[in-house]
Scaffold this active site. Structure first.
Site, PDB file in Angstrom:
ATOM      1  CG  ASP A  14     -56.441  -8.835 109.954  1.00 20.84           C
ATOM      2  OD1 ASP A  14     -55.863  -9.080 111.019  1.00 20.84           O
ATOM      3  OD2 ASP A  14     -55.990  -9.249 108.850  1.00 20.84           O
ATOM      4  CE  LYS A  24     -58.256 -11.803 111.679  1.00 22.90           C
ATOM      5  NZ  LYS A  24     -57.373 -11.143 112.636  1.00 22.90           N
TER       6      LYS A  24
HETATM    7  P1  NDP Z   1     -53.107  -2.906 107.168  1.00 26.79           P
HETATM    8  O1  NDP Z   1     -54.027  -3.243 106.075  1.00 26.79           O
HETATM    9  O2  NDP Z   1     -53.284  -1.636 107.906  1.00 26.79           O
HETATM   10  O3  NDP Z   1     -51.594  -2.946 106.636  1.00 26.79           O
HETATM   11  C1  NDP Z   1     -51.062  -4.102 106.072  1.00 26.79           C
HETATM   12  C2  NDP Z   1     -49.686  -3.788 105.531  1.00 26.79           C
HETATM   13  O4  NDP Z   1     -49.065  -5.006 105.138  1.00 26.79           O
HETATM   14  C3  NDP Z   1     -49.722  -2.904 104.317  1.00 26.79           C
HETATM   15  O5  NDP Z   1     -48.557  -2.135 104.275  1.00 26.79           O
HETATM   16  C4  NDP Z   1     -49.751  -3.916 103.171  1.00 26.79           C
HETATM   17  O6  NDP Z   1     -49.260  -3.431 101.957  1.00 26.79           O
HETATM   18  C5  NDP Z   1     -48.837  -4.982 103.718  1.00 26.79           C
HETATM   19  N1  NDP Z   1     -49.211  -6.281 103.127  1.00 26.79           N
HETATM   20  C6  NDP Z   1     -50.423  -6.869 103.142  1.00 26.79           C
HETATM   21  N2  NDP Z   1     -50.399  -8.030 102.475  1.00 26.79           N
HETATM   22  C7  NDP Z   1     -49.149  -8.160 102.023  1.00 26.79           C
HETATM   23  C8  NDP Z   1     -48.485  -9.146 101.259  1.00 26.79           C
HETATM   24  N3  NDP Z   1     -49.135 -10.240 100.820  1.00 26.79           N
HETATM   25  N4  NDP Z   1     -47.172  -8.974 101.008  1.00 26.79           N
HETATM   26  C9  NDP Z   1     -46.505  -7.875 101.459  1.00 26.79           C
HETATM   27  N5  NDP Z   1     -47.093  -6.892 102.183  1.00 26.79           N
HETATM   28  C10 NDP Z   1     -48.375  -7.045 102.461  1.00 26.79           C
HETATM   29  O7  NDP Z   1     -53.163  -4.159 108.176  1.00 26.79           O
HETATM   30  P2  NDP Z   1     -52.711  -4.237 109.699  1.00 26.79           P
HETATM   31  O8  NDP Z   1     -51.543  -3.364 109.931  1.00 26.79           O
HETATM   32  O9  NDP Z   1     -53.920  -4.083 110.521  1.00 26.79           O
HETATM   33  O10 NDP Z   1     -52.279  -5.771 109.801  1.00 26.79           O
HETATM   34  C11 NDP Z   1     -50.932  -6.207 109.565  1.00 26.79           C
HETATM   35  C12 NDP Z   1     -50.728  -7.568 110.205  1.00 26.79           C
HETATM   36  O11 NDP Z   1     -50.988  -7.479 111.624  1.00 26.79           O
HETATM   37  C13 NDP Z   1     -51.651  -8.688 109.704  1.00 26.79           C
HETATM   38  O12 NDP Z   1     -50.950  -9.913 109.749  1.00 26.79           O
HETATM   39  C14 NDP Z   1     -52.767  -8.719 110.757  1.00 26.79           C
HETATM   40  O13 NDP Z   1     -53.405  -9.981 110.814  1.00 26.79           O
HETATM   41  C15 NDP Z   1     -51.935  -8.464 112.013  1.00 26.79           C
HETATM   42  N6  NDP Z   1     -52.694  -7.980 113.154  1.00 26.79           N
HETATM   43  C16 NDP Z   1     -53.431  -6.824 113.063  1.00 26.79           C
HETATM   44  C17 NDP Z   1     -54.130  -6.377 114.167  1.00 26.79           C
HETATM   45  C18 NDP Z   1     -54.861  -5.080 114.166  1.00 26.79           C
HETATM   46  O14 NDP Z   1     -55.299  -4.662 115.252  1.00 26.79           O
HETATM   47  N7  NDP Z   1     -54.999  -4.395 113.048  1.00 26.79           N
HETATM   48  C19 NDP Z   1     -54.161  -7.155 115.419  1.00 26.79           C
HETATM   49  C20 NDP Z   1     -53.270  -8.287 115.437  1.00 26.79           C
HETATM   50  C21 NDP Z   1     -52.597  -8.681 114.330  1.00 26.79           C
HETATM   51  P3  NDP Z   1     -50.278  -3.015 100.773  1.00 26.79           P
HETATM   52  O15 NDP Z   1     -50.834  -1.685 101.200  1.00 26.79           O
HETATM   53  O16 NDP Z   1     -49.452  -2.953  99.557  1.00 26.79           O
HETATM   54  O17 NDP Z   1     -51.319  -4.095 100.719  1.00 26.79           O
END
Ligand code: NDP
Length: 449
Positions: free
Chosen positions: A162, A122
């Protein structure tokens, strides 16, 4: 943390997220260690908790005002026992070595569960793309890749997206790698469709998680049909989770970002979801703007200092945290329980605290851990690597069928592993045990390396 050997804690006492992930794994693999004494004599715990390589680097770049900015970049190459390192890049101001190590550690076992040949890694940076122009993001990505390109390659280490790293960032990162190395290879997954990306990759994590939840419900002669869902996040995983829930007959009531959440009692239907995608992916706006178009919905600002998140305090049948780590604590879990939630499935990595998980398991809430439930994204990344090396592209249906089969197989693997150790339908223990045993056996086969 009591179950972590002291010398492992003493090595990195301040890495609380990493130690949390280690503790969660150790709690469930204890019976495996007891049954296989050679794991202890081979110092497997010491080896598996120490990254094969952890790289931190300076990322200097220039903003639109001509000011020099400096960020810190990371790549943790955790374990390559069963394949090249594989795992995403996170760009978020909260990124630290502890966070990247916890994500890399989880990734090792998740990748093992997919049955594909992928080790775990990662990376990322404490860079915040929010509020930055496209050209600033491009300059940052190029500066980041200038260093990262020395450490990655299609047979060595294959990053993906991510939090904060979506299609735009992957494009800039890949472009810079290609320029520096003068080669067009499958070194990153999540690429654009017309330059080596796989169909269904953007959807894969969300779709795969909902397929996993559907399997959990089917095991109990139930389905998603007619159920109400609380979903957090509004990014990649949350969007495609919502899309698949809708396709399978469920209703999504909430979405959020780091400022707050929206609650739509009428349900977020396909048209409303399109609007969310436009807001978040194109305009890069805040989720609160949803209510400007749909005034029947409510927006609640969430104070990060609050001891609970009100998003998890609504009546519903299922909860799918899809934002970030530790977003459901013990109090949130208690609210979910009191409000009738019977299934919690993790789209995000480690979104539930230890206390929350214990509440779910003790109260027979169906709990799908991220390691298993959100493995669909990396699984389709593995399929993208296969298509790149064969230089061909599979159809949407082919990839979706692969994804569905992989999620079904992970579900069965978790149940089989938990039964093998006398635990009934414990997906957490099953995922940890099955993922762990495969990696550890490969490490032992390969000697002390
Ligand atoms: P994105 O950046 O597309 O979206 C993240 C979302 O979560 C946004 O709405 C963001 O809000 C919110 N967010 C991020 N940090 C925080 C925080 N500290 N508190 C509250 N809300 C938060 O990321 P993904 O959708 O790709 O990833 C989301 C989760 O899924 C993560 O945990 C990632 O590790 C996991 N994941 C993702 C994969 C992938 O293929 N993308 C695969 C497996 C797991 P804001 O816009 O305000 O930051």
């Amino acid at each position: 943390m009591d179950n972590i050997p002291t010398h492992i804690i003493q090595r990195d006492p301040d890495q609380k997220e990493f130690l949390q992930a280690v503790s969660e794994l150790l709690e469930t693999v204890q019976p495996v260690l007891d049954r296989n004494p050679e794991y202890r004599s081979q110092a497997i715990l010491e080896r598996i908790t120490e990254p094969e390589r952890a790289i931190t680097f300076r990322v200097p770049w220039m903003d639109d005002q001509g000011r020099v900015q400096v960020n810190r970049g990371f790549r943790v190459e955790m374990n390559s026992a069963i394949g090249p390192y594989k795992g995403g890049l996170r760009f978020h101001p909260s990124v630290t070595l502890s966070i990247i190590k916890f994500l890399a550690f989880e990734q090792v076992f998740k990748n093992s569960l997919t049955t594909l040949q992928m080790g775990g890694g990662k990376g990322g940076a404490d860079f915040d793309p929010k509020g930055r122009s496209d050209t600033e993001v491009m300059r940052f990505c190029q500066a980041f890749m200038t260093e990262l390109c020395r450490h990655i390659g299609p047979n060595t280490d294959v990053p993906a997206g991510d939090i904060g790293v979506g299609a735009r960032e992957i494009g800039y990162l890949f472009g810079m790698y290609k320029k520096i190395r003068n080669e067009f290879t499958g070194v990153i997954t999540g690429k654009g469709l017309n330059w080596g990306g796989s169909l269904i990759r953007p959807q894969a994590t969300g779709y795969g998680m909902v397929y996993f939840a559907a399997e959990m419900l089917a095991e109990n002669s139930d389905s998603l049909e007619g159920k109400n869902f609380l979903v957090s996040g509004a990014g990649n995983v949350a969007q495609y989770t919502t899309e698949k829930v809708l396709q399978l007959g469920g209703r999504v009531l909430t979405l959020s970002d780091s400022s707050g959440y929206i609650y739509d009692e009428e349900g977020i239907d396909a048209e409303k979801l399109q609007h969310v995608m436009q807001l978040k992916n194109i305009r890069r706006a805040r989720i609160r703007e949803y209510c400007e178009k749909y005034p029947n919905a409510t927006y609640t600002e969430v104070d990060p200092e609050l001891d609970h998140n009100p998003l998890w305090n609504h009546t519903a049948d299922c909860a799918m945290p899809c934002a970030t780590q530790n977003e459901i604590n013990g109090q949130d879990a208690q609210h979910l329980l009191n409000n009738g939630v019977g299934l919690v499935c993790e789209g995000a990595n480690m979104p539930c605290t230890h206390e929350a998980i214990n509440i779910f398991i003790q109260n027979n809430i169906l709990y799908g851990p991220g390691k298993a439930a959100n493995a669909g994204g990396v699984a389709v990344s593995g399929l993208e690597m296969s298509q790149n090396s064969m230089r061909l592209a599979w159809s949407q249906d082919e990839v979706d069928n692969h994804l569905r089969r992989i999620m079904q197989s992970i579900h069965t693997t978790c149940l089989d592993a938990s039964h093998a150790y006398g635990l009934s339908k414990n997906y957490l223990a099953g995922a940890n045990i099955a993922g762990f045993v495969k990696v550890v056996n490969a490490m032992i086969d390969q000697g002390l390396v």
